[in-house]
Design a protein around this motif. Structure first.
Motif, PDB file in Angstrom:
ATOM      1  N   HIS A 217       0.869  -1.194   0.000  1.00 29.33           N
ATOM      2  CA  HIS A 217       0.000   0.000   0.000  1.00 29.33           C
ATOM      3  C   HIS A 217       0.896   1.231   0.000  1.00 29.33           C
ATOM      4  CE1 HIS A 217      -3.729   2.281   1.425  1.00 29.33           C
ATOM      5  NE2 HIS A 217      -2.745   3.136   1.706  1.00 29.33           N
ATOM      6  N   VAL A 218       0.944   1.933  -1.130  1.00 26.01           N
ATOM      7  CA  VAL A 218       1.760   3.142  -1.231  1.00 26.01           C
ATOM      8  C   VAL A 218       1.017   4.191  -2.043  1.00 26.01           C
ATOM      9  CG1 VAL A 218       3.838   1.705  -1.237  1.00 26.01           C
ATOM     10  CG2 VAL A 218       2.999   2.605  -3.399  1.00 26.01           C
ATOM     11  N   HIS A 219       1.526   5.412  -1.963  1.00 23.84           N
ATOM     12  CA  HIS A 219       1.046   6.519  -2.793  1.00 23.84           C
ATOM     13  C   HIS A 219       2.267   7.114  -3.489  1.00 23.84           C
ATOM     14  CE1 HIS A 219      -3.052   6.836  -0.901  1.00 23.84           C
ATOM     15  NE2 HIS A 219      -2.400   6.240   0.091  1.00 23.84           N
ATOM     16  N   TYR A 220       2.585   6.626  -4.685  1.00 27.82           N
ATOM     17  CA  TYR A 220       3.785   7.158  -5.332  1.00 27.82           C
ATOM     18  C   TYR A 220       3.687   8.653  -5.597  1.00 27.82           C
ATOM     19  CZ  TYR A 220       2.949   8.174 -10.344  1.00 27.82           C
ATOM     20  OH  TYR A 220       2.577   8.756 -11.532  1.00 27.82           O
TER      21      TYR A 220
ATOM     22  N   GLY B 114      -1.236  -7.758   4.981  1.00 32.43           N
ATOM     23  CA  GLY B 114      -0.025  -7.362   4.287  1.00 32.43           C
ATOM     24  C   GLY B 114       0.663  -6.240   5.039  1.00 32.43           C
ATOM     25  N   LEU B 115       1.858  -5.900   4.606  1.00 34.85           N
ATOM     26  CA  LEU B 115       2.654  -4.864   5.257  1.00 34.85           C
ATOM     27  C   LEU B 115       3.015  -3.808   4.227  1.00 34.85           C
ATOM     28  CD1 LEU B 115       4.026  -4.199   8.029  1.00 34.85           C
ATOM     29  CD2 LEU B 115       6.091  -5.279   7.098  1.00 34.85           C
ATOM     30  N   ALA B 116       3.066  -2.541   4.673  1.00 37.30           N
ATOM     31  CA  ALA B 116       3.273  -1.463   3.702  1.00 37.30           C
ATOM     32  C   ALA B 116       3.913  -0.245   4.341  1.00 37.30           C
ATOM     33  CB  ALA B 116       1.934  -1.065   3.071  1.00 37.30           C
ATOM     34  N   THR B 117       4.625   0.510   3.501  1.00 38.55           N
ATOM     35  CA  THR B 117       5.199   1.779   3.941  1.00 38.55           C
ATOM     36  C   THR B 117       4.170   2.896   3.972  1.00 38.55           C
ATOM     37  OG1 THR B 117       5.797   2.443   1.688  1.00 38.55           O
ATOM     38  CG2 THR B 117       7.445   1.187   2.948  1.00 38.55           C
ATOM     39  N   ASP B 118       3.151   2.829   3.110  1.00 38.52           N
ATOM     40  CA  ASP B 118       2.185   3.921   2.938  1.00 38.52           C
ATOM     41  C   ASP B 118       2.886   5.255   2.703  1.00 38.52           C
ATOM     42  OD1 ASP B 118      -0.356   5.106   2.710  1.00 38.52           O
ATOM     43  OD2 ASP B 118      -0.385   5.653   4.828  1.00 38.52           O
ATOM     44  N   THR B 119       3.982   5.261   1.981  1.00 33.46           N
ATOM     45  CA  THR B 119       4.591   6.545   1.608  1.00 33.46           C
ATOM     46  C   THR B 119       3.594   7.330   0.770  1.00 33.46           C
ATOM     47  OG1 THR B 119       5.591   5.345  -0.248  1.00 33.46           O
ATOM     48  CG2 THR B 119       6.974   5.750   1.662  1.00 33.46           C
ATOM     49  N   GLY B 120       3.480   8.731   0.963  1.00 42.41           N
ATOM     50  CA  GLY B 120       4.217   9.491   1.857  1.00 42.41           C
ATOM     51  C   GLY B 120       3.626   9.786   3.214  1.00 42.41           C
TER      52      GLY B 120
END
Length: 436
Positions: free
Chosen positions: A74-77, A315-321
């Protein structure tokens, strides 16, 4: 594509989920892995693999952990440039930082620039698969997928759909969200190693009409994933209650419109009601733990152990930013710290599994990525287990592989990432400026 190659090291091969068997028994360590035609051909001793492939080039990483590439679920590029912005909670974060930045992605050149930077940063941290929200602009999806395709990556993304609760320049409509997403699915879903995720941002930025349209789109394309946010902060939940007074709970705003299913990915999911937990488990939907984001913007403590006990895939995620790091090592460390605050000391095997096989399972890709086994795609990373003096002095006292790995989980960063292979091809580790 590179020819046959043998990579030596401590090759980590998960054989079961460390949440389902004793953690220390969930994996075995092999001496080497044979890669051929972009896939793992075999694992075993160096001598046996040499006999099987005498022509193979040998890459020696004998004191390193050879792991599946990290899978960030799960990210937001588009938020790459605003990571580590100070002082806001979720709804204010969106207004002050996120929405102004996402407005810039109507410019295809800017979208391409950020996509290049984003993948430079993630590969430098050993991440080989991500599932990303884009912006409401189709050009942002085009930029992401084009860059991922050029690098040979397995990746997931979708146009973020929102027709209310956001600046006019970011809002689409129920119809345009359907039409744009459908066109992007037809162009990108299943192209090379790319997959599409139907992507309503979250209920506060979609009308019931848009949620209904996206539910219909998912029904028409059930092999797509669907990603959104769920119960991240308490203020957000109160807003959902005010916008959807007829809903039984937050999850029901999705369920009532055809947006609950096994291929659904629900980010955060911290403050769940009993009915929500039961329904997520019943349908086999995945929730995505975003620990650095949950602490950075003050969302709360996700109870991983309880969700696993509920039978919900995690699941595992950074969730940047919103998350404060591009590193899945740092993300594992944060997951460990949060679990401690909820009463559990996660085993290193459990943390590493979440960042690889567990996230691959959440993305319904466990037949392709997340483990090192014959037939799997050769997305691999070599991790130095003594990359800094502080890590090295603790690693020297380790009595088993997991004691050797744990200091890198807790204190490691991109300096530990010594090599990355994508589809069997070794890619250069890039610094934050994108230079080799």
């Amino acid at each position: 594509m590179a020819g046959a190659q043998i990579i030596t090291g401590h090759v980590l091969c998960f054989t079961a989920s460390p949440f389902e068997v004793p953690a220390a028994e969930s994996a075995r360590i092999e001496e080497a892995v044979l890669v051929r035609d972009g896939s793992v051909a075999d694992v075993g001793t160096l001598d046996s693999l040499r006999q099987a492939a005498p022509e193979a080039e040998i890459h020696r990483f004998d004191k390193h952990l050879i792991s599946p590439g990290f899978v960030d679920a799960h990210v937001h590029y588009p938020q790459t440039a605003i990571i580590a912005s100070w002082g806001k909670r979720l709804l204010d974060w969106l207004e002050q930082y996120t929405f102004p930045e996402e407005m810039k992605f109507q410019d295809p050149d800017y979208a391409r620039q950020i996509a290049v930077r984003y993948f430079d940063l993630t590969l430098a941290n050993g991440t080989t698969t991500v599932a990303s929200f884009c912006t409401s602009h189709p050009a942002s999806v085009e930029a992401f997928f084009a860059e991922a395709q050029a690098r040979g990556l397995r990746a997931v993304a979708g146009k973020t759909c929102m027709d209310c609760g956001a600046p006019k320049g970011l809002c689409d409509t129920a119809q345009s969200a359907y039409d744009d997403s459908k066109a992007l699915i037809e162009r990108w879903h299943g192209a090379d190693r790319l997959s599409y995720a139907i992507t309503p941002r979250f209920s506060p930025t979609s009308t019931p009409e848009q949620l209904e349209a996206l539910g219909a789109l998912w029904a028409a394309h059930p092999d797509c994933l669907m990603q959104t946010h769920l119960s991240e902060q308490k203020e957000e939940i109160l807003k959902v209650v005010s916008l959807f007074p007829e809903a039984r709970d937050y999850l029901d705003t999705y369920e009532a419109h055809g947006l609950l299913g096994a291929r659904g990915l629900y980010g955060h999911a911290i403050h769940l009601e009993p009915r929500e937990r039961a329904r997520l488990a019943e349908v086999g939907a995945s929730v995505i733990h975003c620990p650095t984001s949950n602490t950075f913007i003050g969302s709360g403590l996700f109870d991983l152990t309880a969700r696993v006990a509920d039978g919900i895939p995690v699941g595992l995620a950074t969730d940047t930013g919103g998350g404060s790091s591009f590193s899945m090592l740092r993300t594992m460390a944060a997951a460990y710290e949060i679990a401690q605050l909820t009463g559990t000391a996660l085993h290193p095997a459990q943390l590493w599994w979440l960042a690889t096989a567990g996230s691959a399972r959440a993305l319904h890709m466990s037949d392709k990525i997340g483990t090192v086994a014959p037939g799997m795609e050769a997305d691999l990373v070599a991790i130095e287990l003594a990359s800094t003096p502080g890590i090295a002095q603790r690693n020297a006292r380790a009595e088993n592989i997991w004691e050797a790995v744990f200091p890198t989980i807790m204190m490691g960063d991109d300096r530990a990432v010594k090599a990355v292979w994508v589809g069997g091809d070794k890619v250069l580790k890039l610094n934050a400026k994108g230079n080799g």
